[in-house]
Design a protein around this motif. Structure first.
Motif, mmCIF file in Angstrom:
data_model
loop_
_atom_site.group_PDB
_atom_site.id
_atom_site.type_symbol
_atom_site.label_atom_id
_atom_site.label_comp_id
_atom_site.label_asym_id
_atom_site.label_seq_id
_atom_site.Cartn_x
_atom_site.Cartn_y
_atom_site.Cartn_z
ATOM 1 N N MET A 61 0.809 -1.388 0.037
ATOM 2 C CA MET A 61 0.145 -0.176 -0.073
ATOM 3 C C MET A 61 1.197 1.937 0.084
ATOM 4 O O MET A 61 0.358 2.135 -0.416
ATOM 5 N N ALA A 62 1.869 1.125 1.296
ATOM 6 C CA ALA A 62 2.572 1.973 0.798
ATOM 7 C C ALA A 62 3.531 2.902 -0.345
ATOM 8 O O ALA A 62 3.481 3.739 -0.591
ATOM 9 N N ALA A 168 5.913 7.712 -0.026
ATOM 10 C CA ALA A 168 6.240 6.095 -0.335
ATOM 11 C C ALA A 168 7.360 6.371 1.597
ATOM 12 O O ALA A 168 6.598 5.842 2.395
ATOM 13 N N ALA A 169 7.902 7.185 1.447
ATOM 14 C CA ALA A 169 9.307 6.940 1.950
ATOM 15 C C ALA A 169 8.502 7.316 3.470
ATOM 16 O O ALA A 169 8.556 7.045 4.415
ATOM 17 N N ILE A 170 7.447 8.125 3.529
ATOM 18 C CA ILE A 170 6.673 8.511 4.252
ATOM 19 C C ILE A 170 6.241 7.046 5.605
ATOM 20 O O ILE A 170 5.627 7.176 7.167
ATOM 21 N N LEU A 171 5.461 6.964 4.386
ATOM 22 C CA LEU A 171 4.297 5.325 4.972
ATOM 23 C C LEU A 171 4.852 4.193 5.468
ATOM 24 O O LEU A 171 4.680 4.124 6.622
ATOM 25 N N ILE A 172 5.928 4.099 4.459
ATOM 26 C CA ILE A 172 6.975 3.068 5.262
ATOM 27 C C ILE A 172 7.310 3.783 6.817
ATOM 28 O O ILE A 172 7.703 2.600 7.259
ATOM 29 N N ALA A 173 8.197 4.465 6.724
ATOM 30 C CA ALA A 173 8.439 5.086 8.154
ATOM 31 C C ALA A 173 7.600 4.957 8.922
ATOM 32 O O ALA A 173 7.540 4.490 10.265
ATOM 33 N N LEU A 174 6.549 5.611 8.816
ATOM 34 C CA LEU A 174 5.042 5.329 9.478
ATOM 35 C C LEU A 174 4.428 3.759 9.752
ATOM 36 O O LEU A 174 4.127 3.269 11.167
ATOM 37 N N ASN A 175 5.151 2.574 8.721
ATOM 38 C CA ASN A 175 4.988 1.027 9.086
ATOM 39 C C ASN A 175 5.955 1.027 9.900
ATOM 40 O O ASN A 175 6.067 0.087 10.811
ATOM 41 N N ALA A 191 7.912 4.900 23.180
ATOM 42 C CA ALA A 191 7.980 3.788 22.830
ATOM 43 C C ALA A 191 6.694 3.229 22.832
ATOM 44 O O ALA A 191 5.801 2.975 21.212
ATOM 45 N N HIS A 192 5.562 3.933 23.573
ATOM 46 C CA HIS A 192 3.989 3.857 23.637
ATOM 47 C C HIS A 192 3.201 4.146 22.542
ATOM 48 O O HIS A 192 2.593 4.274 21.330
ATOM 49 N N ALA A 193 4.088 5.387 22.884
ATOM 50 C CA ALA A 193 3.801 6.483 21.546
ATOM 51 C C ALA A 193 3.711 6.328 19.753
ATOM 52 O O ALA A 193 2.858 5.992 18.944
ATOM 53 N N LEU A 194 5.135 5.471 20.034
ATOM 54 C CA LEU A 194 5.628 5.354 18.435
ATOM 55 C C LEU A 194 4.636 3.673 18.445
ATOM 56 O O LEU A 194 4.328 3.847 16.922
ATOM 57 N N LEU A 199 1.034 2.213 11.728
ATOM 58 C CA LEU A 199 0.251 1.876 10.888
ATOM 59 C C LEU A 199 0.104 0.634 10.605
ATOM 60 O O LEU A 199 -0.725 -0.248 10.823
ATOM 61 N N GLY A 200 0.862 -0.532 10.916
ATOM 62 C CA GLY A 200 0.977 -1.145 10.281
ATOM 63 C C GLY A 200 0.633 -2.435 11.519
ATOM 64 O O GLY A 200 0.263 -3.792 11.449
ATOM 65 N N LEU A 201 1.016 -2.598 13.073
ATOM 66 C CA LEU A 201 0.427 -2.423 14.217
ATOM 67 C C LEU A 201 -1.077 -2.801 14.459
ATOM 68 O O LEU A 201 -2.064 -4.389 14.278
#
Lengths: 240, 563
Positions: A61-62, A168-175, A191-194, A199-201
């Motif tokens: 998707m990213a 794509a770079a931002i979405l991969i980073a968010l994953n 860590a909890h905030a991250l 997105l992946g989780l």
């Protein structure tokens, strides 16, 4: 609503009127099928499940959705039609939602093109239909976030490649935020905030067959945020 | 200075603030829809009922380290685990208090973990310039009133069952008792400070261990009028009966007619694979007693084509590059029936969600009603392609013997199905309390060597005893998510199309090669049709679309034409 549908239809027509659109539509299911049946261990595991198919989805998707949205605003900027659009007697939000709905329709078509994969798995064994349904719902919601971010970044540049790469770079980073959260140097609260923003989780949670209000609203909230930002960018440009 | 950039910064900050607040709020929501077929991620009614029985505070201490660098792939499953625990805590309506401690940073927690028996697993983390070993804690301690239970390492998929079983044990002041009647040697007397060691001749020790987490086990080596089977037993297991005396039979009858529940797994012989498969006949002494209820466990062996596949030899093949490779030859051993699908009664809670039960040298059971009011149900059956072989056949697992057995079975006439496990329920005498008698035509399925970790036979055994002890609420929980969703077996289908593996060795090899080819070809067809068919359809649609467009563009423009 009429204007929103009009713009969505326009985006859809632009997509299907170009050979590139069909190529994207054809390459995606073929790639997913190749990853699932050939690169993955589907036959070796001998289990009627689409787990491996959905594992690839966040990255797919990213990469895919920004490719669908990259030209939606940047093409308008490059060809100078953006000014014309912005001065039309329609609301800015209708314009943004029209483009977004157009992107979602394309996403729907692309996901529809992968329908043969679950059908094949269902033919080969007793697949859990609920898990497949939830997985596709999750994919669609994830795609909606990707589309809204892709549209936002497309509205910031006239170069389509820049729009695609940055999205794509931002979405991969968010994953990958959740992975960063496991590092020793990260304090627990961060860590909890991250993990919350990963997105992946959230997608994983849905792809196992559970539609959780937290995940559902996370995707919807993030989509809305990027769409509002998109509207603000356009409004600022209109004022200028 | 322009105020516009300032306004933008404020707007973006405000938006981000709203987003983070919204996401923080969203994290607290608990509403969910579980779309999985077996409601795998929903707290079951059995757990909810146990939580409802809490009269006091249940303290749950989770030993859990957040830092799992090097084992990131475990993160989603660990998140599931924490979510499940939080959900359980919510359902307890404040009676369960959850505390999370990290033994990797808290020395007191590390000492407590060691004290209660929570053990970390070691994870290897590859780093630049070396490899480091990390400890991963994922254990749980439950305290209720003056009792405590520990789960040394939680597995997310099995969490709810492990939790509920321990909760049930905590809620009960006295554990239910299972009687175990067998001729196995007694345990050595307990010595202070030394673990009690079981003799290798206690062949059902592993089954006892599995049952030990839920039941207190009371061993009976004999029974008589002076020392009858206690009536407080929730069920009595008669494990591989041997020379059961008339007096003991009377005690069994009395126990059964007093509303007792009995499970008998029996054999007519002892086969020792370590001693060249020597067959030693066994006088069970149960034949007459079973015939009272209309049951007969025949001395014959069931030969089933749907059997466990065993290695029977090896061959060396020369690869195209000249290297020699070892190839293990496997063959189905028909005397080890593998019960899957409808061979397990799908209508019975004990077997409804089980995937398979592996039997060894099993005997067919027949039933003819002798006591009115008793009802019979077959729990286990062999497959449709089974035959009964006489008890004097050679049982060795050599390749030649396997071929001989196969040939012998095919001469026994048309195949049929045999009952391998039967349940009799009702009143075993006029005016008696209703009881249950379960008879299995094989004892080896619960032998120590048949119960490795995660064995389905063990789950079957524990399910059966839970059901007999009227504790079947946890059965569904134990088997939840265990039913595998296997793919169509093109290899087996091809063998069946070719008429099965019944010919000579050379013919079998040809059939096997053809079946392998058929499997690979079917899988490739599936994969490549998925890769090419949808794009082909899309490209055809594209050609159609562009053809229509081109034909439309050729229509000359006519002023006033509204097309």
């Amino acid at each position: 609503m009429y204007n929103i549908l009009l713009f969505a239809k326009r985006e859809l027509r632009v997509f299907v009127d170009t050979p590139v659109g069909y190529v994207v539509l054809a390459v995606f299911p073929a790639t997913m099928a190749a990853l699932f049946f050939l690169a993955g261990s589907f036959f070796a595991e001998s289990e009627a499940t689409l787990r491996n198919f959905f594992t690839w989805m966040p990255i797919a998707m990213a990469l895919l959705v920004p490719a669908l949205t990259m030209r939606m605003w940047s093409e308008e900027i490059r060809e100078g039609t953006e000014e014309l659009l912005l001065t039309w007697p329609i609301r800015l939000r209708e314009l943004v939602l029209g483009k977004f709905l157009g992107a979602l329709s394309l996403l729907f078509l692309t996901l529809l093109a992968t329908a043969m994969i679950p059908m094949t798995v269902a033919y080969l064994g007793d697949v859990d239909g609920g898990v497949v349904l939830a997985g596709y719902c999750g994919t669609f919601l994830l795609g909606a976030v990707c589309a809204s971010l892709g549209l936002l970044l497309s509205s910031l540049t006239r170069n389509q490649i820049v729009a695609w790469l940055s999205s794509a770079a931002i979405l991969i980073a968010l994953n990958l935020l959740g992975l960063a959260a496991t590092a020793r140097s990260i304090p627990p609260s961060l860590a909890h905030a991250l993990e919350t923003l990963d997105l992946g989780l959230h997608f994983y949670s849905m792809s196992r067959g559970v539609i959780d209000a937290a995940d559902l609203l996370f995707f919807l909230g993030l989509t809305l945020f990027f769409l509002v930002c998109n509207g603000l960018v356009l409004e600022r440009r209109l004022r200028r | 200075m322009s105020t516009r950039p300032k306004t933008s910064v404020w707007t973006v900050s405000l938006l981000l603030g709203c987003l983070f607040s919204f996401l923080a709020f969203v994290e607290t929501l608990t509403w969910r829809i579980d779309l999985t077929e077996d409601q795998r991620y929903t707290i079951s009614p059995a757990t909810l009922s146990l939580l409802g029985q809490l009269e006091d505070r249940l303290q749950v201490k989770l030993y859990f380290n957040e830092d799992i660098e090097g084992a990131e792939h475990l993160m989603p499953a660990r998140k599931d685990l924490v979510n499940l625990l939080e959900e359980v805590a919510r359902y307890s309506k404040g009676r369960m208090v959850l505390e999370t401690v990290d033994p990797t940073v808290d020395l007191v927690a590390a000492r407590d973990a060691e004290h209660v028996g929570v053990v970390p697993i070691t994870v290897t983390d590859r780093e630049v310039g070396g490899v480091s070993m990390e400890s991963l804690y994922q254990g749980l301690e439950m305290r209720y009133q003056d009792r405590s239970e520990v789960i040394p390492f939680l597995v997310p998929g099995e969490f709810e069952f492990a939790f509920s079983v321990r909760l049930a044990a905590l809620l009960r002041e006295n554990r239910p008792v299972l009687g175990f009647f067998s001729r196995e040697p007694a345990l050595s007397p307990p010595m202070p400070g030394l673990p009690q060691k079981a003799s290798p001749n206690r062949i059902f020790e592993k089954l006892r261990e599995r049952l030990g987490s839920r039941y207190a086990i009371r061993d009976y080596r004999t029974a008589s009028a002076d020392a009858p089977f206690d009536r407080d037993l929730s069920a009595l297991v008669v494990a591989r009966p041997e020379e059961v005396t008339e007096e003991e039979q009377e005690q069994l009858t009395a126990y059964l007619q007093d509303g007792g529940n009995i499970l008998i797994f029996m054999d007519h012989e002892v086969i020792d694979p370590s001693q060249g498969f020597t067959v030693t006949p066994l006088q069970t002494g149960m034949e007459e007693w079973l015939s009272l209820w209309g049951l007969k466990v025949h001395p014959h062996w069931v030969y089933d084509q749907q059997a466990q596949v065993l290695p029977v030899g090896e061959q060396f093949v020369t690869l195209p590059d000249g290297r020699r490779a070892r190839n293990v030859i496997t063959m189905p051993y028909g005397l080890f029936p593998m019960l899957t699908g409808d061979a397990l009664s799908r209508g019975h809670v004990v077997t409804s969600e089980l995937d398979r039960v592996a039997m060894m040298w099993a005997h067919p059971i027949s039933y003819k009603q002798t006591v009115p009011g008793l009802s019979a149900e077959n729990l286990l059956r062999s497959s449709e392609k089974s035959w009964a072989l006489p008890p004097d056949v050679n049982v060795s697992m050599s390749r030649s013997n396997l071929e001989l057995l196969q040939a012998m079975a095919s001469t026994k006439g048309p195949p049929s199905r045999f009952a391998l496990g039967t349940i009799l329920s009702g009143a075993f005498a006029e005016g008696a309390k209703p009881g249950v008698l379960v008879v299995l035509g094989d004892a080896d399925l619960f032998h120590n060597r048949s119960l490795p970790q995660g064995s389905e036979n063990a789950i079957f055994g524990v399910n059966l005893l839970d059901w007999l002890s009227q504790e079947d609420e946890l059965i569904a929980l134990r088997t939840r998510g265990r039913r595998s969703r296997e793919l169509r077996d093109f290899y087996q289908e091809s063998i069946e199309i070719q008429g099965g593996l019944a010919g000579t060795d050379v013919e079998n090899r040809v059939i096997d090669r053809r079946a392998q080819k058929a499997r690979i070809s079917a899988q490739r067809t599936m994969a490549w049709s998925n890769i090419f068919f949808p794009p082909l359809l899309i490209l055809l649609a594209a050609f159609g679309h562009f053809a229509v467009r081109r034909s439309q563009s050729r229509v000359p423009f006519v002023r006033g034409d509204s097309r």
